[in-house]
Scaffold this active site. Structure first.
Site, PDB file in Angstrom:
ATOM      1  N   ARG A 115      -8.221  40.864 -25.983  1.00 34.45           N
ATOM      2  CA  ARG A 115      -9.619  40.970 -25.541  1.00 34.45           C
ATOM      3  C   ARG A 115     -10.071  42.425 -25.570  1.00 34.45           C
ATOM      4  O   ARG A 115      -9.296  43.329 -25.281  1.00 34.45           O
ATOM      5  CB  ARG A 115      -9.752  40.432 -24.108  1.00 34.45           C
ATOM      6  CG  ARG A 115      -9.805  38.923 -24.054  1.00 34.45           C
ATOM      7  CD  ARG A 115      -9.741  38.419 -22.630  1.00 34.45           C
ATOM      8  NE  ARG A 115      -8.397  38.022 -22.277  1.00 34.45           N
ATOM      9  CZ  ARG A 115      -8.003  37.688 -21.049  1.00 34.45           C
ATOM     10  NH1 ARG A 115      -8.857  37.716 -20.042  1.00 34.45           N
ATOM     11  NH2 ARG A 115      -6.758  37.332 -20.816  1.00 34.45           N
ATOM     12  N   ARG A 150      -4.534  26.050  -9.060  1.00 31.51           N
ATOM     13  CA  ARG A 150      -5.226  27.274  -9.461  1.00 31.51           C
ATOM     14  C   ARG A 150      -6.573  26.880 -10.061  1.00 31.51           C
ATOM     15  O   ARG A 150      -6.620  26.049 -10.981  1.00 31.51           O
ATOM     16  CB  ARG A 150      -4.402  28.018 -10.504  1.00 31.51           C
ATOM     17  CG  ARG A 150      -5.136  29.224 -11.009  1.00 31.51           C
ATOM     18  CD  ARG A 150      -4.442  29.901 -12.148  1.00 31.51           C
ATOM     19  NE  ARG A 150      -5.228  31.039 -12.564  1.00 31.51           N
ATOM     20  CZ  ARG A 150      -5.405  31.395 -13.825  1.00 31.51           C
ATOM     21  NH1 ARG A 150      -4.841  30.708 -14.795  1.00 31.51           N
ATOM     22  NH2 ARG A 150      -6.130  32.436 -14.112  1.00 31.51           N
ATOM     23  N   ASN A 181      -1.199  24.632 -12.455  1.00 28.22           N
ATOM     24  CA  ASN A 181      -2.126  25.490 -13.189  1.00 28.22           C
ATOM     25  C   ASN A 181      -2.484  24.740 -14.475  1.00 28.22           C
ATOM     26  O   ASN A 181      -1.723  24.746 -15.443  1.00 28.22           O
ATOM     27  CB  ASN A 181      -1.436  26.824 -13.487  1.00 28.22           C
ATOM     28  CG  ASN A 181      -2.352  27.808 -14.190  1.00 28.22           C
ATOM     29  OD1 ASN A 181      -3.475  27.465 -14.570  1.00 28.22           O
ATOM     30  ND2 ASN A 181      -1.882  29.014 -14.390  1.00 28.22           N
ATOM     31  N   GLU A 189       1.848  34.857  -8.564  1.00 29.13           N
ATOM     32  CA  GLU A 189       0.645  34.094  -8.224  1.00 29.13           C
ATOM     33  C   GLU A 189       0.984  32.709  -7.699  1.00 29.13           C
ATOM     34  O   GLU A 189       0.311  32.191  -6.802  1.00 29.13           O
ATOM     35  CB  GLU A 189      -0.256  33.985  -9.464  1.00 29.13           C
ATOM     36  CG  GLU A 189      -0.848  35.336  -9.834  1.00 29.13           C
ATOM     37  CD  GLU A 189      -1.404  35.387 -11.239  1.00 29.13           C
ATOM     38  OE1 GLU A 189      -2.579  35.092 -11.406  1.00 29.13           O
ATOM     39  OE2 GLU A 189      -0.646  35.723 -12.169  1.00 29.13           O
TER      40      GLU A 189
END
Ligand code: AMP
Length: 404
Positions: free
Chosen positions: A240, A90, A7, A383
């Site tokens: 966010r 990823r 990743n 993941e």
């Protein structure tokens, strides 16, 4: 089969070496601040983790360090690189090209590069990771696993934005979603946990961590998701803002004299739990402050749960009901108080949280009452395992076909 999962971020390289036969993580680590004087390498699992400063000018140098740590020294787990069978990367943005994971060849690399316009930092970083593997392990089969591919099943009415159609034609502006690998993993695991077929269920999956997203999965197919063109849309998150009135953007730019970069910074790094509480993006700190009576921390807490509730309602309406709700990630897996707030008052929708089960800790588990019409599950996300399994799938398929 051992799969190295990579990743790559713009200045980091995160990795796990996974033995798929035993579903075991053999080694993991991260190179951080790649390219800067403060670069360091963390390698190993739990108490065996070692951290040391390590100069690495780019992702190639970082990858060389990773491979050295895997094959030599006190924390080595393999004797040679031959024991790595394949590499899974990823990749954040797969655009309209990738509805599933793909074997990496020149054409796939060109498409990831082309899509970098939609996710500049992320896709360029993935390409650096891919190139670093090509340099350090030439010829090793590699597979790209996209955050967006799970959402290619969304109907057009769900993925389009109600702005002039020409912008869709011109720039491919649409909802792509994110966290797809996590949603796919927890949906599949939840069906297995319940011993049901995913294709028979209406499911809502909730990835609630620092980044947050929710997905409606109708009979095995993602039909809507909360993140949009970018991972900024949807739920309120750690830093966010999620969905806000778009008119706020020009308003703040004008009144605060903000540039594009600055307004981006406000929405991505200074909003959410941090922006409201003024304390932290970490829910644990916000929780402590709210329990000590801090009103803004309490408000941040309430807004986070309210935001999840809104999407639950939306997706129940879109699917005409729900059978299973699955929660995952740092907040979803660990915060009983947040779960209590999210699921409170939903009994009339058939969603009944068991307050005692909700307090228990553990791995995969059910937290709804035995007679709740809708089952609520906690499924810890993984993941990296999903990326490794996809990599195995793609590589084995090509081997069976005789093309690899
Ligand atoms: P993630 O992005 O999945 O790593 O999740 C990070 C978020 O999970 C942070 O906001 C953490 O505060 C939150 N988190 C982790 N453990 C707990 C916990 N025990 N209670 C509340 N929040 C937690």
């Amino acid at each position: 089969m051992n799969v190295l999962v990579i990743n790559a971020g713009s200045s980091s390289l995160k990795y796990q070496l996974i033995d798929l036969e035993n579903r075991e993580v053999m080694a993991k680590g991260i190179c951080e601040r790649v390219g800067s004087d403060e670069a360091f390498h963390k390698h190993g699992i739990d108490e065996n983790e070692v951290v040391h400063d390590a100069p690495m000018e780019d992702h190639n140098a970082a990858m060389a360090l990773v491979l050295e740590a895997l094959t030599s020294g006190s924390n080595k787990v393999i004797d040679s690189l031959d024991e790595i069978d394949a590499i899974g990367h990823r990749v954040v943005q797969g655009g309209k090209y990738f509805s599933e994971s793909a074997f990496i060849d020149d054409d796939v690399i060109a498409k990831i590069d082309e899509l970098a316009e939609l996710a500049p930092l992320h896709n360029k970083a993935a390409l650096m990771g891919i190139e670093a593997c090509q340099k350090n392990m030439p010829g090793k089969p590699m597979v790209a696993v996209f955050d967006t591919s799970y959402f290619q099943t969304l109907p057009q009415k769900a993925f389009m934005y109600p702005i002039p159609y020409e912008y869709y034609d011109k720039y491919a502006l649409r909802k792509y979603g994110a966290h797809g690998t996590s949603h796919r993993y927890i949906a599949e695991r939840a069906a297995q946990y319940l011993d049901e077929n995913l294709n028979d269920l209406k499911m809502i999956t909730c990835h609630l961590g620092n980044g947050c997203s929710m997905t409606a999965i109708d009979h095995g197919m993602a039909i809507d998701t909360s993140m949009g063109l970018t991972p900024l849309d949807g739920l309120m998150m750690g830093t966010r803002c999620g969905a806000i009135d778009p008119a706020i953007v020009p308003f703040l730019m004008e009144h605060e004299g903000l540039t594009f970069d600055e307004i981006n910074d406000v929405m991505n790094k200074k909003s959410g739990l941090l922006g409201i509480s003024g304390i932290s993006n970490d829910l644990r700190s916000v929780r402590t402050a709210s329990e000590e009576g801090d009103e803004r921390a309490q408000l941040a807490y309430e807004m986070y749960s309210h935001s999840v509730k809104k999407y639950l309602g939306q997706y129940i309406a879109e699917m005409g009901g729900v059978d299973v709700i699955v929660v995952t990630a740092g907040v979803g897996e660990n915060c009983d108080k947040m779960r209590r707030m999210i699921f409170s008052g939903l009994q009339s929708l058939g969603i009944v949280l068991d307050l005692e089960k909700n307090k228990l800790r553990g791995g995969e588990r059910e937290i709804s009452t035995d007679d709740s019409p809708v089952q609520i599950l906690i499924i810890p996300t993984n993941e990296e395992l999903m990326i490794a399994l996809d990599t195995l799938d793609v590589v084995e398929h090509l081997r069976l076909e005789g093309t690899l």
